[in-house]
Scaffold this motif. Structure first.
Motif, PDB file in Angstrom:
ATOM      1  N   PRO A  27     -10.085  18.021  21.135  1.00 56.21           N
ATOM      2  CA  PRO A  27     -11.140  17.005  21.067  1.00 56.21           C
ATOM      3  C   PRO A  27     -12.527  17.513  21.459  1.00 56.21           C
ATOM      4  N   ARG A  28     -12.560  18.453  22.369  1.00 58.59           N
ATOM      5  CA  ARG A  28     -13.841  18.968  22.846  1.00 58.59           C
ATOM      6  C   ARG A  28     -14.653  19.633  21.731  1.00 58.59           C
ATOM      7  N   SER A  29     -13.980  20.072  20.691  1.00 61.88           N
ATOM      8  CA  SER A  29     -14.642  20.880  19.665  1.00 61.88           C
ATOM      9  C   SER A  29     -14.481  20.338  18.251  1.00 61.88           C
ATOM     10  N   PHE A  30     -13.962  19.120  18.117  1.00 62.01           N
ATOM     11  CA  PHE A  30     -13.719  18.619  16.757  1.00 62.01           C
ATOM     12  C   PHE A  30     -14.987  17.994  16.173  1.00 62.01           C
ATOM     13  N   ALA A  31     -15.512  16.957  16.825  1.00 56.44           N
ATOM     14  CA  ALA A  31     -16.758  16.339  16.344  1.00 56.44           C
ATOM     15  C   ALA A  31     -17.374  15.569  17.509  1.00 56.44           C
ATOM     16  N   ASP A  32     -18.679  15.660  17.599  1.00 52.45           N
ATOM     17  CA  ASP A  32     -19.407  15.057  18.724  1.00 52.45           C
ATOM     18  C   ASP A  32     -20.015  13.735  18.271  1.00 52.45           C
ATOM     19  N   GLY A  33     -19.442  12.631  18.723  1.00 58.14           N
ATOM     20  CA  GLY A  33     -19.918  11.314  18.291  1.00 58.14           C
ATOM     21  C   GLY A  33     -21.145  10.833  19.045  1.00 58.14           C
ATOM     22  N   ASP A  34     -21.299  11.258  20.311  1.00 64.44           N
ATOM     23  CA  ASP A  34     -22.430  10.733  21.088  1.00 64.44           C
ATOM     24  C   ASP A  34     -23.548  11.760  21.282  1.00 64.44           C
ATOM     25  N   GLY A  35     -23.381  12.929  20.681  1.00 66.13           N
ATOM     26  CA  GLY A  35     -24.489  13.890  20.648  1.00 66.13           C
ATOM     27  C   GLY A  35     -24.714  14.697  21.910  1.00 66.13           C
TER      28      GLY A  35
END
Ligand code: NOJ
Length: 538
Positions: A27-35
């Motif tokens: 999860p840390r590296s999949f996609a950043d939803g909050d920027g």
């Protein structure tokens, strides 16, 4: 939110896991939803349509629980709370539901061997002092030597360095991994009760399965004797007591139709298969295949051994080319030594990424054609190489505990490139992500690859789609076909053949009707070039 793909509704049968394609999300590296520079559940939720389009049956999340992240989340402080860096429990529940609506099941990761040193149990054990009931949940012991200044035994660490740390009152505690990951005492009934309750907690929230971290390590010889080479049983690996623990877990899972996949690194095939007896774990990772060099004879032997060891217990094999712990496939296959071994990881290993990528494409078709379930690791479908992480940015404890000799595992954990023409390759961050992305990352972005019929992403999408529509793929049998040296050829069903050429010279294809999918072009004579694989209707 995208509508479910017509051929992607979840299989109604209880044994979906026997032939599933499971995608590992770190999860840390999949996609950043909050920027904020760290991937999160908002990022995953926004990208669920991508995973549905890719055609996977399930997502396995590496730990997403409250954690100081001393070992990337494998140091859990609270199993019932999502780490605020990733989101909330409410978001996790929404994610599980949204994924299910797209035909994707969720698998969570449970780490029974140890907890974080910030877990309330360990903090209470430290506070309570020697001889207390709180300390009995862990392995606290006085030291050896005149003043207790030596560790209680000589066990080697899974991560180099010591396995014991001394606390202020003079006692020592055991940690097979880092000092921030104290080992639990599995002879204690409260440890068992708590984990079964955690399993129920997540099954109640709709997860379909659980990956069991370091599944062969939790049970210890109660005397904690020194390690003696060759002595059986081993004081902490693959002890018989584990099977009773997993039988009990199985009865919890059965009440929810939940499934297990064990992380079981064991070279002995017979011992490995014991974990897969019908009343224990459903599946376990097959690391012998992952570690195998790119060599036809050795791969065939690894495949045969795997199928032979699973057959007596009736469990399906699993196939995996990479995960968050090992060197990325395109890099590994582009080196002189194409196998994988933690012990031989080193800096400055010459790598031919063009060759590695060509082989990884062929390996993808080989792996996806084998009988059983298959695990893909995020970024594998993009053909990402292992990244060189500047030493001052490394976070992985494996690097530090090796005294800096081992590059560590961060090179395969770099935030994903989604959009070529966006800051940080579209990972979603407004500031630099927690690990730096190489300059080459935009060229691997998912949006570019989606538009390129020759890309790794399109290869994976096409293969996964065929895996769904071709009844012969997934669970079932394999029949080897005669083939020249260096070529693997097998039949999965009357009309479905897979041929992989690992030799230098092109190979003639067996009689067939037409090519379903190829990892690269055939030559002018219709032969299969080296390091190329093909699925045939024949
Ligand atoms: C195996 C996990 O895959 C790895 O990332 C972790 O460091 C160890 N287990 C310890 O939990």
């Amino acid at each position: 939110m995208a509508a479910p793909h017509p051929d992607k509704t979840p299989a109604p049968s209880d044994d979906w896991w026997r032939g599933a394609a499971i995608y590992q999300v770190y999860p840390r590296s999949f996609a950043d939803g909050d920027g904020d520079g760290t991937g999160d559940l908002a990022g995953v939720r926004a990208r669920l349509p991508y995973l549905a389009e890719l055609g996977v049956d399930a997502i396995w999340f590496t730990p997403w629980y409250l954690s100081p992240l001393a070992d990337g989340g494998y140091d859990v402080a609270d199993y019932r709370t999502i780490d605020p860096a990733f989101g909330t429990l409410d978001e996790a529940e929404k994610l599980i539901g949204e994924a299910r609506d797209l035909g994707i099941r969720t698998i969570v990761d449970i780490v029974p061997n140890h907890v974080s040193d910030q877990h309330p149990w360990f903090r209470a054990a430290l506070a309570a002092g020697p001889g207390s009931p709180e300390r009995k949940l862990f392995h606290f012991r006085p030291g050896r030597g005149e003043h207790g200044e030596l560790p209680p035994n000589d066990w080697p660490s899974q991560f180099a360095g010591r396995t014991w740390t001394r606390v202020e009152d003079g006692e020592w505690y055991l940690h097979l991994f880092t000092p921030q990951q104290p080992d639990l005492n599995w002879a204690h009934p409260a440890v068992r009760e708590e984990h079964e309750d955690v399993l129920r907690f997540w099954f109640e929230r709709g997860v379909a399965g659980v990956r069991i971290d370091s599944a062969a390590l939790p049970a210890k010889d109660p005397d904690l004797p020194d390690f003696v080479e060759g002595r059986d049983p081993h004081p902490y690996i693959d002890r018989d007591e584990l099977h009773e623990i997993y039988r009990s877990w199985r009865s919890v899972a059965d009440a929810y139709d939940g499934v297990f996949v064990g992380e079981v690194w064991l070279p002995d095939a017979e011992r490995f298969a014991r974990y897969l007896r019908p009343d224990e774990l459903h599946t376990a990772f097959n690391f012998n295949f992952l570690a195998c060099p790119w060599d036809a004879d050795r791969l065939r032997a690894a495949i045969d051994d795997t199928l032979a060891e699973h057959a007596p217990v009736g469990a399906p094999a699993t196939w995996v080319l990479c995960n968050h712990d090992v060197t990325r496939t395109v890099t590994r296959y582009g080196r002189a030594d194409t196998g994988f071994d933690f012990a031989t990881k080193a800096y400055d290993t010459p790598t031919d990424l063009t060759l590695g990528t060509r082989r990884a494409r062929a390996a993808a078709l080989l792996t996806l054609a084998l009988p059983g379930s298959v695990y893909l690791y995020q970024g594998e479908e993009l053909g990402l190489p292992e990244a060189d992480i500047p030493r001052e940015r490394i976070q992985d404890p494996m690097h530090f505990r090796s005294g800096g000799a081992d590059p560590g595992r961060d090179g395969c954990r770099v935030p994903l490139p989604w959009t070529a023409d966006a800051p940080y390759a579209g990972f979603g961050s407004r500031t630099e992500p927690w690990l730096p992305q190489p300059a080459s990352w935009p060229a691997y972005a998912a949006d570019l690859q989606a538009a390129d019929p020759g890309s790794m992403l399109v290869l994976y999408r096409t293969a996964l789609r065929l895996r769904r529509t071709e009844a012969g793929l997934g669970d079932g049998r394999l029949e080897w076909l005669p083939a020249p040296a260096g070529v693997l050829a097998f039949r999965r069903a009357p009309g479905l053949l897979c041929v992989v050429n690992l030799a230098a010279a092109p190979a003639a294809l067996p009689e067939h009707d037409h090519v379903l999918l190829a990892s690269g072009p055939l030559d002018a004579e219709g032969r299969l070039p080296g390091d190329t694989a093909v699925w045939l209707r024949g």
